[in-house]
Design an enzyme around this catalytic site. Structure first.
Site, PDB file in Angstrom:
ATOM      1  N   GLY A   1      60.595  59.719  28.867  1.00 11.13           N
ATOM      2  CA  GLY A   1      61.261  60.961  28.449  1.00 11.13           C
ATOM      3  C   GLY A   1      62.387  61.294  29.418  1.00 11.13           C
TER       4      GLY A   1
ATOM      5  N   ASP B   1      57.536  67.146  33.308  1.00  8.69           N
ATOM      6  CA  ASP B   1      56.123  67.542  33.402  1.00  8.69           C
ATOM      7  C   ASP B   1      55.649  67.708  34.837  1.00  8.69           C
ATOM      8  OD1 ASP B   1      54.842  65.629  30.537  1.00  8.69           O
ATOM      9  OD2 ASP B   1      56.248  67.286  30.715  1.00  8.69           O
TER      10      ASP B   1
ATOM     11  N   ASP C   1      55.233  57.436  35.596  1.00 14.91           N
ATOM     12  CA  ASP C   1      54.237  56.424  36.001  1.00 14.91           C
ATOM     13  C   ASP C   1      54.373  55.136  35.207  1.00 14.91           C
ATOM     14  OD1 ASP C   1      51.823  59.048  36.372  1.00 14.91           O
ATOM     15  OD2 ASP C   1      52.792  57.884  37.976  1.00 14.91           O
TER      16      ASP C   1
ATOM     17  N   THR D   1      60.512  63.441  35.496  1.00 20.41           N
ATOM     18  CA  THR D   1      59.894  63.927  34.270  1.00 20.41           C
ATOM     19  C   THR D   1      59.774  65.434  34.388  1.00 20.41           C
ATOM     20  OG1 THR D   1      57.867  64.072  32.937  1.00 20.41           O
ATOM     21  CG2 THR D   1      57.595  63.412  35.238  1.00 20.41           C
TER      22      THR D   1
ATOM     23  N   ASP E   1      54.148  65.672  36.599  1.00 27.52           N
ATOM     24  CA  ASP E   1      52.738  65.217  36.626  1.00 27.52           C
ATOM     25  C   ASP E   1      52.586  63.803  37.184  1.00 27.52           C
ATOM     26  OD1 ASP E   1      52.320  64.014  33.176  1.00 27.52           O
ATOM     27  OD2 ASP E   1      53.983  63.867  34.600  1.00 27.52           O
TER      28      ASP E   1
ATOM     29  N   ARG F   1      61.278  54.096  25.418  1.00 25.23           N
ATOM     30  CA  ARG F   1      59.985  53.548  25.838  1.00 25.23           C
ATOM     31  C   ARG F   1      59.897  52.157  25.210  1.00 25.23           C
ATOM     32  NH1 ARG F   1      58.959  59.145  24.783  1.00 25.23           N
ATOM     33  NH2 ARG F   1      58.228  60.260  26.643  1.00 25.23           N
TER      34      ARG F   1
ATOM     35  N   ARG G   1      52.669  67.086  28.000  1.00 22.14           N
ATOM     36  CA  ARG G   1      51.767  66.360  27.093  1.00 22.14           C
ATOM     37  C   ARG G   1      50.349  66.282  27.642  1.00 22.14           C
ATOM     38  NH1 ARG G   1      53.742  61.308  24.068  1.00 22.14           N
ATOM     39  NH2 ARG G   1      55.167  61.139  25.805  1.00 22.14           N
TER      40      ARG G   1
HETATM   41  O1  F6P Z   1      56.901  63.355  29.313  1.00 24.48           O
HETATM   42  C1  F6P Z   1      57.822  64.377  29.147  1.00 24.48           C
HETATM   43  C2  F6P Z   1      57.699  64.924  27.760  1.00 24.48           C
HETATM   44  O2  F6P Z   1      58.724  65.842  27.588  1.00 24.48           O
HETATM   45  C3  F6P Z   1      56.374  65.599  27.469  1.00 24.48           C
HETATM   46  O3  F6P Z   1      56.270  66.890  28.042  1.00 24.48           O
HETATM   47  C4  F6P Z   1      56.395  65.621  25.974  1.00 24.48           C
HETATM   48  O4  F6P Z   1      55.132  65.795  25.391  1.00 24.48           O
HETATM   49  C5  F6P Z   1      56.961  64.236  25.673  1.00 24.48           C
HETATM   50  O5  F6P Z   1      57.832  63.911  26.745  1.00 24.48           O
HETATM   51  C6  F6P Z   1      57.715  64.182  24.372  1.00 24.48           C
HETATM   52  O6  F6P Z   1      58.060  62.822  24.172  1.00 24.48           O
HETATM   53  P1  F6P Z   1      59.190  62.438  23.087  1.00 24.48           P
HETATM   54  O7  F6P Z   1      60.511  62.880  23.638  1.00 24.48           O
HETATM   55  O8  F6P Z   1      59.081  60.945  22.974  1.00 24.48           O
HETATM   56  O9  F6P Z   1      58.851  63.166  21.815  1.00 24.48           O
END
Ligand code: F6P
Length: 333
Positions: free
Chosen positions: A15, A137, A107, A135, A139, A76, A181
Protein backbone atom coordinates in the site's frame (compact mmCIF):
# COMPACT_ATOMS: atom_id res chain seq x y z
CA UNK A 1 36.27 -6.27 2.76
CA UNK A 2 32.77 -6.35 1.26
CA UNK A 3 32.47 -5.59 -2.45
CA UNK A 4 31.72 -1.88 -2.74
CA UNK A 5 28.13 -1.25 -3.84
CA UNK A 6 28.16 0.47 -7.22
CA UNK A 7 24.58 0.33 -8.53
CA UNK A 8 21.33 -0.06 -6.61
CA UNK A 9 17.70 -0.51 -7.50
CA UNK A 10 14.96 1.27 -5.59
CA UNK A 11 11.30 0.30 -5.44
CA UNK A 12 8.08 0.88 -3.55
CA UNK A 13 5.80 -2.02 -2.73
CA UNK A 14 2.50 -2.71 -0.96
CA UNK A 15 0.00 0.00 0.00
CA UNK A 16 1.38 3.43 -0.86
CA UNK A 17 1.97 6.03 1.86
CA UNK A 18 2.57 9.81 1.85
CA UNK A 19 6.30 10.33 2.23
CA UNK A 20 7.36 7.48 -0.05
CA UNK A 21 8.50 10.06 -2.62
CA UNK A 22 10.59 11.82 0.02
CA UNK A 23 12.26 8.50 0.80
CA UNK A 24 12.89 7.79 -2.90
CA UNK A 25 14.43 11.25 -3.25
CA UNK A 26 16.70 10.77 -0.23
CA UNK A 27 17.93 7.36 -1.43
CA UNK A 28 18.67 8.62 -4.94
CA UNK A 29 20.38 11.85 -3.87
CA UNK A 30 22.46 10.13 -1.14
CA UNK A 31 23.52 7.35 -3.51
CA UNK A 32 24.53 9.69 -6.32
CA UNK A 33 26.42 11.96 -3.92
CA UNK A 34 28.45 8.90 -2.88
CA UNK A 35 29.16 7.67 -6.40
CA UNK A 36 26.45 5.00 -6.52
CA UNK A 37 24.22 4.72 -9.59
CA UNK A 38 20.43 4.33 -9.11
CA UNK A 39 17.77 2.47 -11.09
CA UNK A 40 14.09 3.05 -10.37
CA UNK A 41 12.18 -0.24 -10.38
CA UNK A 42 8.51 0.42 -11.13
CA UNK A 43 5.39 -1.27 -9.74
CA UNK A 44 7.08 -2.99 -6.82
CA UNK A 45 8.73 -6.38 -7.23
CA UNK A 46 6.80 -6.84 -10.50
CA UNK A 47 9.18 -4.25 -11.94
CA UNK A 48 12.10 -6.64 -11.53
CA UNK A 49 10.12 -9.56 -12.94
CA UNK A 50 8.98 -7.57 -15.98
CA UNK A 51 12.16 -5.47 -16.45
CA UNK A 52 10.10 -2.31 -15.81
CA UNK A 53 12.72 0.24 -14.77
CA UNK A 54 13.97 3.80 -15.35
CA UNK A 55 17.37 5.42 -14.75
CA UNK A 56 17.32 7.76 -11.72
CA UNK A 57 19.34 10.95 -11.72
CA UNK A 58 19.51 13.71 -9.12
CA UNK A 59 16.99 15.68 -11.15
CA UNK A 60 14.67 12.67 -11.53
CA UNK A 61 13.62 13.26 -7.91
CA UNK A 62 13.26 17.03 -8.05
CA UNK A 63 9.96 18.50 -6.82
CA UNK A 64 8.61 15.25 -5.36
CA UNK A 65 9.39 15.70 -1.66
CA UNK A 66 6.03 17.39 -1.17
CA UNK A 67 3.96 14.95 -3.24
CA UNK A 68 1.91 12.04 -1.93
CA UNK A 69 1.94 8.67 -3.62
CA UNK A 70 5.04 7.15 -5.25
CA UNK A 71 6.65 8.21 -8.54
CA UNK A 72 7.72 4.57 -9.02
CA UNK A 73 4.16 3.25 -8.68
CA UNK A 74 3.55 0.32 -6.37
CA UNK A 75 1.87 -3.08 -6.49
CA UNK A 76 1.63 -6.31 -4.57
CA UNK A 77 3.26 -9.18 -6.50
CA UNK A 78 1.96 -12.74 -6.16
CA UNK A 79 4.43 -13.98 -8.81
CA UNK A 80 7.38 -12.71 -6.77
CA UNK A 81 6.32 -14.97 -3.90
CA UNK A 82 7.26 -17.93 -6.12
CA UNK A 83 10.87 -19.01 -6.66
CA UNK A 84 10.34 -18.87 -10.42
CA UNK A 85 9.20 -15.26 -10.17
CA UNK A 86 12.27 -14.34 -8.15
CA UNK A 87 14.40 -16.12 -10.77
CA UNK A 88 13.07 -13.68 -13.37
CA UNK A 89 13.79 -10.84 -10.96
CA UNK A 90 17.38 -12.01 -10.52
CA UNK A 91 17.81 -12.09 -14.29
CA UNK A 92 16.89 -8.39 -14.34
CA UNK A 93 19.30 -7.71 -11.46
CA UNK A 94 22.09 -9.35 -13.48
CA UNK A 95 21.05 -7.47 -16.64
CA UNK A 96 21.23 -4.17 -14.75
CA UNK A 97 24.33 -5.09 -12.74
CA UNK A 98 22.54 -4.36 -9.46
CA UNK A 99 24.44 -5.18 -6.29
CA UNK A 100 21.94 -3.58 -3.90
CA UNK A 101 18.20 -2.96 -3.62
CA UNK A 102 16.36 -0.50 -1.40
CA UNK A 103 12.73 -1.51 -0.94
CA UNK A 104 10.21 0.90 0.60
CA UNK A 105 7.10 -0.74 2.03
CA UNK A 106 5.91 -3.07 4.79
CA UNK A 107 6.77 -6.44 6.29
CA UNK A 108 5.78 -8.31 3.16
CA UNK A 109 8.11 -6.16 1.10
CA UNK A 110 11.02 -6.97 3.40
CA UNK A 111 10.26 -10.70 3.38
CA UNK A 112 10.43 -10.55 -0.41
CA UNK A 113 13.75 -8.70 -0.29
CA UNK A 114 15.26 -11.27 2.07
CA UNK A 115 14.06 -14.18 -0.10
CA UNK A 116 15.55 -12.53 -3.20
CA UNK A 117 18.90 -11.88 -1.50
CA UNK A 118 19.11 -15.49 -0.29
CA UNK A 119 18.19 -16.89 -3.71
CA UNK A 120 20.84 -14.63 -5.27
CA UNK A 121 23.47 -15.91 -2.81
CA UNK A 122 22.59 -19.52 -3.70
CA UNK A 123 23.49 -18.60 -7.28
CA UNK A 124 26.72 -16.84 -6.35
CA UNK A 125 25.26 -13.35 -6.81
CA UNK A 126 25.77 -10.77 -4.04
CA UNK A 127 22.62 -8.66 -3.72
CA UNK A 128 22.47 -6.51 -0.58
CA UNK A 129 18.99 -5.31 0.40
CA UNK A 130 17.77 -2.60 2.77
CA UNK A 131 14.13 -1.97 3.73
CA UNK A 132 12.52 1.35 4.63
CA UNK A 133 9.23 1.01 6.60
CA UNK A 134 6.36 2.85 4.92
CA UNK A 135 2.71 2.18 5.70
CA UNK A 136 -0.02 4.40 7.09
CA UNK A 137 -0.90 1.60 9.53
CA UNK A 138 2.32 2.05 11.57
CA UNK A 139 2.11 -1.69 12.26
CA UNK A 140 5.67 -2.80 11.51
CA UNK A 141 6.99 -4.47 14.64
CA UNK A 142 10.64 -3.41 14.37
CA UNK A 143 10.04 0.33 13.98
CA UNK A 144 8.38 2.78 16.34
CA UNK A 145 7.30 4.82 13.34
CA UNK A 146 6.49 4.11 9.69
CA UNK A 147 6.42 6.70 6.91
CA UNK A 148 2.89 7.90 6.12
CA UNK A 149 1.33 7.43 9.55
CA UNK A 150 1.43 11.09 10.59
CA UNK A 151 -0.03 12.37 7.31
CA UNK A 152 -2.80 9.76 7.37
CA UNK A 153 -3.68 10.66 10.96
CA UNK A 154 -3.85 14.36 10.11
CA UNK A 155 -6.06 13.63 7.10
CA UNK A 156 -8.46 11.58 9.22
CA UNK A 157 -8.48 14.17 12.01
CA UNK A 158 -9.29 16.96 9.53
CA UNK A 159 -12.19 14.91 8.13
CA UNK A 160 -13.55 14.03 11.57
CA UNK A 161 -13.34 17.65 12.74
CA UNK A 162 -15.61 18.51 9.78
CA UNK A 163 -17.96 15.67 10.67
CA UNK A 164 -18.19 16.90 14.24
CA UNK A 165 -19.64 20.25 13.07
CA UNK A 166 -22.65 18.65 11.42
CA UNK A 167 -23.07 15.97 14.09
CA UNK A 168 -23.16 18.76 16.68
CA UNK A 169 -25.73 20.76 14.68
CA UNK A 170 -28.02 17.77 14.30
CA UNK A 171 -27.20 16.24 17.68
CA UNK A 172 -26.29 12.95 16.02
CA UNK A 173 -23.96 9.98 16.50
CA UNK A 174 -21.20 9.58 13.91
CA UNK A 175 -19.52 6.23 13.26
CA UNK A 176 -16.26 6.71 11.31
CA UNK A 177 -14.24 3.81 9.89
CA UNK A 178 -10.52 4.47 9.49
CA UNK A 179 -7.86 2.30 7.86
CA UNK A 180 -5.79 -0.28 9.67
CA UNK A 181 -6.39 -3.70 8.16
CA UNK A 182 -4.92 -5.55 11.12
CA UNK A 183 -3.95 -2.82 13.57
CA UNK A 184 -5.51 -0.03 15.60
CA UNK A 185 -2.58 2.40 15.82
CA UNK A 186 -4.22 4.87 13.43
CA UNK A 187 -7.67 4.56 15.04
CA UNK A 188 -6.34 5.03 18.57
CA UNK A 189 -4.11 7.99 17.68
CA UNK A 190 -6.93 9.67 15.73
CA UNK A 191 -9.55 8.83 18.36
CA UNK A 192 -7.47 10.44 21.08
CA UNK A 193 -6.84 13.48 18.87
CA UNK A 194 -10.50 14.13 18.08
CA UNK A 195 -11.86 13.38 21.54
CA UNK A 196 -13.85 10.38 20.35
CA UNK A 197 -16.59 9.00 22.57
CA UNK A 198 -15.30 5.50 21.80
CA UNK A 199 -12.57 3.87 19.69
CA UNK A 200 -12.80 0.27 18.46
CA UNK A 201 -9.51 -1.46 17.66
CA UNK A 202 -8.64 -5.08 16.78
CA UNK A 203 -6.23 -5.24 19.75
CA UNK A 204 -9.15 -4.83 22.18
CA UNK A 205 -11.95 -7.39 21.65
CA UNK A 206 -15.28 -5.57 21.41
CA UNK A 207 -17.59 -5.62 24.41
CA UNK A 208 -20.50 -3.72 22.85
CA UNK A 209 -22.20 -2.94 26.14
CA UNK A 210 -19.05 -1.65 27.84
CA UNK A 211 -17.27 -0.12 24.85
CA UNK A 212 -20.20 1.57 23.16
CA UNK A 213 -23.47 1.64 25.11
CA UNK A 214 -21.93 2.59 28.46
CA UNK A 215 -19.71 5.26 26.91
CA UNK A 216 -22.59 6.88 25.05
CA UNK A 217 -24.67 6.73 28.23
CA UNK A 218 -21.92 8.39 30.29
CA UNK A 219 -21.34 11.05 27.62
CA UNK A 220 -25.06 11.77 27.53
CA UNK A 221 -25.11 12.11 31.35
CA UNK A 222 -22.17 14.51 31.04
CA UNK A 223 -24.34 16.65 28.78
CA UNK A 224 -23.16 15.54 25.34
CA UNK A 225 -25.73 15.62 22.57
CA UNK A 226 -23.53 14.22 19.80
CA UNK A 227 -21.18 11.22 19.80
CA UNK A 228 -18.13 10.23 17.74
CA UNK A 229 -17.27 6.52 17.39
CA UNK A 230 -13.98 5.75 15.58
CA UNK A 231 -13.67 2.18 14.25
CA UNK A 232 -10.49 0.62 12.86
CA UNK A 233 -11.44 -1.42 9.79
CA UNK A 234 -9.70 -4.39 11.40
CA UNK A 235 -12.09 -4.15 14.37
CA UNK A 236 -15.24 -4.38 12.33
CA UNK A 237 -17.57 -2.64 9.93
CA UNK A 238 -18.82 0.84 10.73
CA UNK A 239 -22.12 -0.11 9.10
CA UNK A 240 -22.60 -3.08 11.43
CA UNK A 241 -21.63 -1.00 14.49
CA UNK A 242 -24.05 1.73 13.40
CA UNK A 243 -26.86 -0.80 12.99
CA UNK A 244 -26.27 -2.16 16.50
CA UNK A 245 -26.23 1.38 17.96
CA UNK A 246 -29.55 2.03 16.22
CA UNK A 247 -31.11 -1.19 17.48
CA UNK A 248 -29.64 -1.22 21.01
CA UNK A 249 -29.17 2.46 21.90
CA UNK A 250 -32.01 4.01 19.92
CA UNK A 251 -29.83 6.54 18.08
CA UNK A 252 -29.81 7.02 14.31
CA UNK A 253 -26.07 7.16 13.52
CA UNK A 254 -24.48 8.39 10.31
CA UNK A 255 -21.64 6.29 8.86
CA UNK A 256 -18.50 7.62 7.17
CA UNK A 257 -15.83 5.28 5.76
CA UNK A 258 -12.72 7.41 5.19
CA UNK A 259 -11.07 4.70 3.11
CA UNK A 260 -8.31 5.56 0.67
CA UNK A 261 -8.43 9.30 1.25
CA UNK A 262 -6.14 8.46 4.20
CA UNK A 263 -3.51 7.13 1.79
CA UNK A 264 -3.08 10.37 -0.18
CA UNK A 265 -2.29 13.98 0.42
CA UNK A 266 0.73 16.22 0.81
CA UNK A 267 3.14 14.49 3.22
CA UNK A 268 3.48 16.17 6.60
CA UNK A 269 6.73 17.64 7.90
CA UNK A 270 7.22 14.58 10.10
CA UNK A 271 6.85 12.20 7.17
CA UNK A 272 9.13 14.21 4.89
CA UNK A 273 11.83 14.58 7.53
CA UNK A 274 11.65 10.97 8.72
CA UNK A 275 11.66 9.66 5.14
CA UNK A 276 14.67 11.82 4.28
CA UNK A 277 16.66 10.55 7.27
CA UNK A 278 15.64 6.95 6.59
CA UNK A 279 16.58 7.16 2.92
CA UNK A 280 20.00 8.54 3.84
CA UNK A 281 20.55 5.80 6.44
CA UNK A 282 19.57 3.08 3.97
CA UNK A 283 22.29 4.08 1.52
CA UNK A 284 24.89 4.55 4.26
CA UNK A 285 24.07 1.05 5.51
CA UNK A 286 24.93 -0.35 2.07
CA UNK A 287 28.05 1.84 1.78
CA UNK A 288 29.26 0.64 5.18
CA UNK A 289 28.84 -2.98 4.09
CA UNK A 290 25.66 -3.75 6.11
CA UNK A 291 23.26 -5.60 3.82
CA UNK A 292 19.87 -7.20 4.52
CA UNK A 293 18.94 -4.50 7.01
CA UNK A 294 15.76 -2.59 7.88
CA UNK A 295 16.06 1.09 8.69
CA UNK A 296 13.94 1.83 11.77
CA UNK A 297 13.14 4.57 14.24
CA UNK A 298 13.65 3.81 17.92
CA UNK A 299 12.69 6.63 20.32
CA UNK A 300 13.16 9.15 17.53
CA UNK A 301 16.62 7.86 16.55
CA UNK A 302 17.19 6.38 13.10
CA UNK A 303 19.16 3.13 13.02
CA UNK A 304 19.23 -0.12 11.05
CA UNK A 305 18.61 -3.69 12.22
CA UNK A 306 19.31 -7.13 10.78
CA UNK A 307 16.36 -7.83 8.46
CA UNK A 308 15.74 -11.38 9.67
CA UNK A 309 15.68 -10.26 13.32
CA UNK A 310 13.59 -7.21 12.45
CA UNK A 311 10.93 -9.36 10.79
CA UNK A 312 10.49 -11.36 13.99
CA UNK A 313 10.06 -8.30 16.21
CA UNK A 314 6.69 -7.34 17.71
CA UNK A 315 6.06 -3.94 19.25
CA UNK A 316 3.81 -3.64 22.32
CA UNK A 317 0.48 -1.97 21.50
CA UNK A 318 0.05 1.27 23.55
CA UNK A 319 -3.11 0.08 25.29
CA UNK A 320 -2.45 2.53 28.14
CA UNK A 321 -3.59 5.23 25.68
CA UNK A 322 -6.90 3.41 25.65
CA UNK A 323 -7.28 4.23 29.35
CA UNK A 324 -6.37 7.86 28.68
CA UNK A 325 -9.05 8.07 26.02
CA UNK A 326 -11.53 6.52 28.43
CA UNK A 327 -10.84 9.19 31.07
CA UNK A 328 -10.83 12.13 28.68
CA UNK A 329 -14.03 11.12 26.91
CA UNK A 330 -15.68 10.64 30.32
CA UNK A 331 -15.22 14.26 31.42
CA UNK A 332 -16.10 15.66 28.01
CA UNK A 333 -19.30 17.71 28.49
O1 F6P B 1 -1.70 -1.44 4.53
C1 F6P B 1 -2.16 -0.14 4.39
C2 F6P B 1 -3.60 -0.17 3.99
O2 F6P B 1 -3.98 1.14 3.72
C3 F6P B 1 -4.53 -0.76 5.03
O3 F6P B 1 -4.80 0.13 6.10
C4 F6P B 1 -5.73 -1.05 4.19
O4 F6P B 1 -6.61 -1.98 4.76
C5 F6P B 1 -5.08 -1.60 2.93
O5 F6P B 1 -3.83 -0.95 2.80
C6 F6P B 1 -5.90 -1.37 1.69
O6 F6P B 1 -5.24 -2.04 0.64
P1 F6P B 1 -5.61 -1.70 -0.89
O7 F6P B 1 -5.08 -0.33 -1.19
O8 F6P B 1 -4.92 -2.78 -1.68
O9 F6P B 1 -7.11 -1.75 -1.00
Amino acid sequence: MDKQVKRIGILTSGGDAPGMNAAIRAVVRTAISHGIECVGIRRGWNGLINSDFIPMTASSVSHIINKGGTMLYTARSLEFMERSGREKALATCRLLGLDGIVSIGGDGTFRGALALSRQAAEEGLTLQTVGIPATIDNDIGCSHYTIGFDTACNTAIECIDKLRDTMQSHERCSVVEVMGRHAGYLALYVGLSVGATAVLIPEHPLDFEQDIVEKIRRARLAGSTHYMIVVAEGAGSAVDISRRIHDEVGLDPRVTVLGHIQRGGIPSARDRETASRMGYRAVMSLLEGRGNRVVVTQDGRITDLDMEEALQMVKPFPLERYQILDSLSFIRG
